[in-house]
Write a protein that holds these residues in place. Structure first.
Motif, PDB file in Angstrom:
ATOM      1  N   ASN A 193       0.826  -1.207   0.000  1.00 47.08           N
ATOM      2  CA  ASN A 193       0.000   0.000   0.000  1.00 47.08           C
ATOM      3  C   ASN A 193       0.866   1.266   0.000  1.00 47.08           C
ATOM      4  O   ASN A 193       0.565   2.231  -0.703  1.00 47.08           O
ATOM      5  N   ILE A 194       1.927   1.263   0.794  1.00 41.61           N
ATOM      6  CA  ILE A 194       2.846   2.408   0.835  1.00 41.61           C
ATOM      7  C   ILE A 194       3.519   2.581  -0.516  1.00 41.61           C
ATOM      8  O   ILE A 194       3.624   3.700  -1.037  1.00 41.61           O
ATOM      9  N   ILE A 195       3.964   1.491  -1.112  1.00 47.48           N
ATOM     10  CA  ILE A 195       4.632   1.536  -2.412  1.00 47.48           C
ATOM     11  C   ILE A 195       3.667   2.048  -3.483  1.00 47.48           C
ATOM     12  O   ILE A 195       4.028   2.886  -4.320  1.00 47.48           O
ATOM     13  N   ASP A 196       2.424   1.587  -3.441  1.00 42.20           N
ATOM     14  CA  ASP A 196       1.420   2.023  -4.416  1.00 42.20           C
ATOM     15  C   ASP A 196       1.084   3.502  -4.273  1.00 42.20           C
ATOM     16  O   ASP A 196       0.765   4.170  -5.257  1.00 42.20           O
ATOM     17  N   LYS A 197       1.135   4.037  -3.054  1.00 41.43           N
ATOM     18  CA  LYS A 197       0.836   5.458  -2.820  1.00 41.43           C
ATOM     19  C   LYS A 197       1.974   6.374  -3.270  1.00 41.43           C
ATOM     20  O   LYS A 197       1.804   7.586  -3.337  1.00 41.43           O
ATOM     21  N   ASN A 198       3.145   5.808  -3.530  1.00 35.91           N
ATOM     22  CA  ASN A 198       4.312   6.587  -3.959  1.00 35.91           C
ATOM     23  C   ASN A 198       4.815   6.072  -5.316  1.00 35.91           C
ATOM     24  O   ASN A 198       5.912   5.508  -5.398  1.00 35.91           O
ATOM     25  N   PRO A 199       4.046   6.277  -6.392  1.00 34.92           N
ATOM     26  CA  PRO A 199       4.446   5.722  -7.686  1.00 34.92           C
ATOM     27  C   PRO A 199       5.713   6.358  -8.265  1.00 34.92           C
ATOM     28  O   PRO A 199       6.365   5.758  -9.115  1.00 34.92           O
ATOM     29  N   ASN A 200       6.068   7.558  -7.798  1.00 31.86           N
ATOM     30  CA  ASN A 200       7.276   8.212  -8.308  1.00 31.86           C
ATOM     31  C   ASN A 200       8.550   7.655  -7.667  1.00 31.86           C
ATOM     32  O   ASN A 200       9.644   7.963  -8.115  1.00 31.86           O
ATOM     33  N   GLN A 201       8.419   6.871  -6.613  1.00 31.84           N
ATOM     34  CA  GLN A 201       9.566   6.231  -5.962  1.00 31.84           C
ATOM     35  C   GLN A 201       9.703   4.804  -6.473  1.00 31.84           C
ATOM     36  O   GLN A 201       8.717   4.083  -6.575  1.00 31.84           O
ATOM     37  N   LYS A 202      10.923   4.396  -6.786  1.00 27.46           N
ATOM     38  CA  LYS A 202      11.172   3.027  -7.231  1.00 27.46           C
ATOM     39  C   LYS A 202      11.649   2.208  -6.030  1.00 27.46           C
ATOM     40  O   LYS A 202      12.773   2.381  -5.552  1.00 27.46           O
ATOM     41  N   TYR A 203      10.775   1.362  -5.519  1.00 31.06           N
ATOM     42  CA  TYR A 203      11.133   0.516  -4.374  1.00 31.06           C
ATOM     43  C   TYR A 203      11.732  -0.788  -4.877  1.00 31.06           C
ATOM     44  O   TYR A 203      11.238  -1.384  -5.838  1.00 31.06           O
ATOM     45  N   LEU A 204      12.779  -1.208  -4.221  1.00 38.51           N
ATOM     46  CA  LEU A 204      13.454  -2.461  -4.550  1.00 38.51           C
ATOM     47  C   LEU A 204      13.262  -3.438  -3.400  1.00 38.51           C
ATOM     48  O   LEU A 204      13.263  -3.033  -2.232  1.00 38.51           O
ATOM     49  N   ALA A 205      13.126  -4.701  -3.727  1.00 36.14           N
ATOM     50  CA  ALA A 205      13.036  -5.742  -2.695  1.00 36.14           C
ATOM     51  C   ALA A 205      14.431  -6.301  -2.466  1.00 36.14           C
ATOM     52  O   ALA A 205      15.121  -6.682  -3.418  1.00 36.14           O
ATOM     53  N   SER A 206      14.859  -6.332  -1.222  1.00 29.85           N
ATOM     54  CA  SER A 206      16.183  -6.886  -0.916  1.00 29.85           C
ATOM     55  C   SER A 206      16.084  -8.400  -0.801  1.00 29.85           C
ATOM     56  O   SER A 206      15.007  -8.956  -0.606  1.00 29.85           O
ATOM     57  N   GLN A 207      17.210  -9.041  -0.896  1.00 35.30           N
ATOM     58  CA  GLN A 207      17.256 -10.491  -0.705  1.00 35.30           C
ATOM     59  C   GLN A 207      17.037 -10.856   0.757  1.00 35.30           C
ATOM     60  O   GLN A 207      16.743 -11.995   1.069  1.00 35.30           O
ATOM     61  N   SER A 208      17.168  -9.885   1.646  1.00 35.01           N
ATOM     62  CA  SER A 208      17.038 -10.132   3.079  1.00 35.01           C
ATOM     63  C   SER A 208      15.607 -10.006   3.591  1.00 35.01           C
ATOM     64  O   SER A 208      15.352 -10.226   4.757  1.00 35.01           O
ATOM     65  N   GLY A 209      14.674  -9.575   2.729  1.00 25.30           N
ATOM     66  CA  GLY A 209      13.282  -9.535   3.157  1.00 25.30           C
ATOM     67  C   GLY A 209      12.753  -8.176   3.553  1.00 25.30           C
ATOM     68  O   GLY A 209      11.804  -8.088   4.307  1.00 25.30           O
ATOM     69  N   PHE A 210      13.351  -7.093   3.062  1.00 26.29           N
ATOM     70  CA  PHE A 210      12.817  -5.757   3.294  1.00 26.29           C
ATOM     71  C   PHE A 210      12.825  -5.003   1.968  1.00 26.29           C
ATOM     72  O   PHE A 210      13.369  -5.470   0.974  1.00 26.29           O
ATOM     73  N   TRP A 211      12.204  -3.818   1.942  1.00 26.20           N
ATOM     74  CA  TRP A 211      12.111  -3.012   0.735  1.00 26.20           C
ATOM     75  C   TRP A 211      12.813  -1.689   0.980  1.00 26.20           C
ATOM     76  O   TRP A 211      12.890  -1.209   2.111  1.00 26.20           O
ATOM     77  N   TYR A 212      13.315  -1.066  -0.102  1.00 28.60           N
ATOM     78  CA  TYR A 212      14.011   0.208   0.050  1.00 28.60           C
ATOM     79  C   TYR A 212      13.929   1.017  -1.232  1.00 28.60           C
ATOM     80  O   TYR A 212      13.711   0.479  -2.318  1.00 28.60           O
ATOM     81  N   THR A 213      14.089   2.321  -1.056  1.00 30.09           N
ATOM     82  CA  THR A 213      14.146   3.248  -2.180  1.00 30.09           C
ATOM     83  C   THR A 213      15.230   4.274  -1.904  1.00 30.09           C
ATOM     84  O   THR A 213      15.442   4.663  -0.750  1.00 30.09           O
TER      85      THR A 213
END
Length: 179
Positions: A54-74
């Motif tokens: 939901n957070i990622i969808d609300k910020n379409p201008n940010q490119k979020y990446l999924a880490s191999q460790s199980g978290f997301w970041y931009t």
């Protein structure tokens, strides 16, 4: 009489050489607690993952990446140069960060966490932040979405962060000194 006594002694010694048998438990308990814990944690992670989506969808201008460790970041500020190193074991990282709940409420500000001096993988730091720092270069600012399992988990920080609270952390790395 002697032969009977000698024969009885030989027969009894043959039965006395029997190997010992393992004792069995009176009652056997299954791993139901562990199974329930696994199911509970899987449900919790799925719910947190939906909140992150939901957070990622609300910020379409940010490119979020999924880490191999199980978290997301931009990346808020990314350094394109490949010549700058990422921290490795024993390197000293100076950084600051803030901590927010998923609803955006400030838990710890940068002034409360102060610029922190951390020796990679040799000091205490919550799992997600430790793994997140390994993805950063000096001068970068990254916003992380940590599920509770990568944040403070079941115990919280025993201060402001409670049990099973997912976090948003904005981290800025000021310098990396190689060991």
């Amino acid at each position: 009489m002697r032969k009977i006594l000698l024969g009885g002694l030989i027969i009894s010694s043959l039965f006395a050489c029997k190997s010992p048998e393992a004792r069995r438990p009176i009652s056997v308990k299954g791993g139901s607690f562990i199974d329930e814990s696994i199911a509970r944690n899987a449900t919790l992670f799925q719910a947190e993952k939906e909140q992150f989506q939901n957070i990622i969808d609300k910020n379409p201008n940010q490119k979020y990446l999924a880490s191999q460790s199980g978290f997301w970041y931009t990346y808020n500020k990314q350094i394109a140069s490949d010549s700058l190193p990422k921290p490795d074991y024993g390197d000293i990282v100076v950084f600051d960060y803030d901590v927010k709940s998923l609803s955006g409420i400030q838990i710890y500000s940068e002034s409360e966490t102060k610029p922190d001096r951390y020796v990679m993988d040799q000091q205490e730091l919550f799992t997600g932040l430790r793994e997140g720092l390994k993805l950063m270069k000096a001068g970068e600012t990254v916003t992380f979405l940590f599920p509770s399992s990568k944040a403070y988990g079941y115990y919280g920080d025993e201060n402001k962060i409670g049990t099973n609270i997912p976090l948003i952390c904005k981290v800025t790395v000021h310098s990396i000194t190689e060991n």
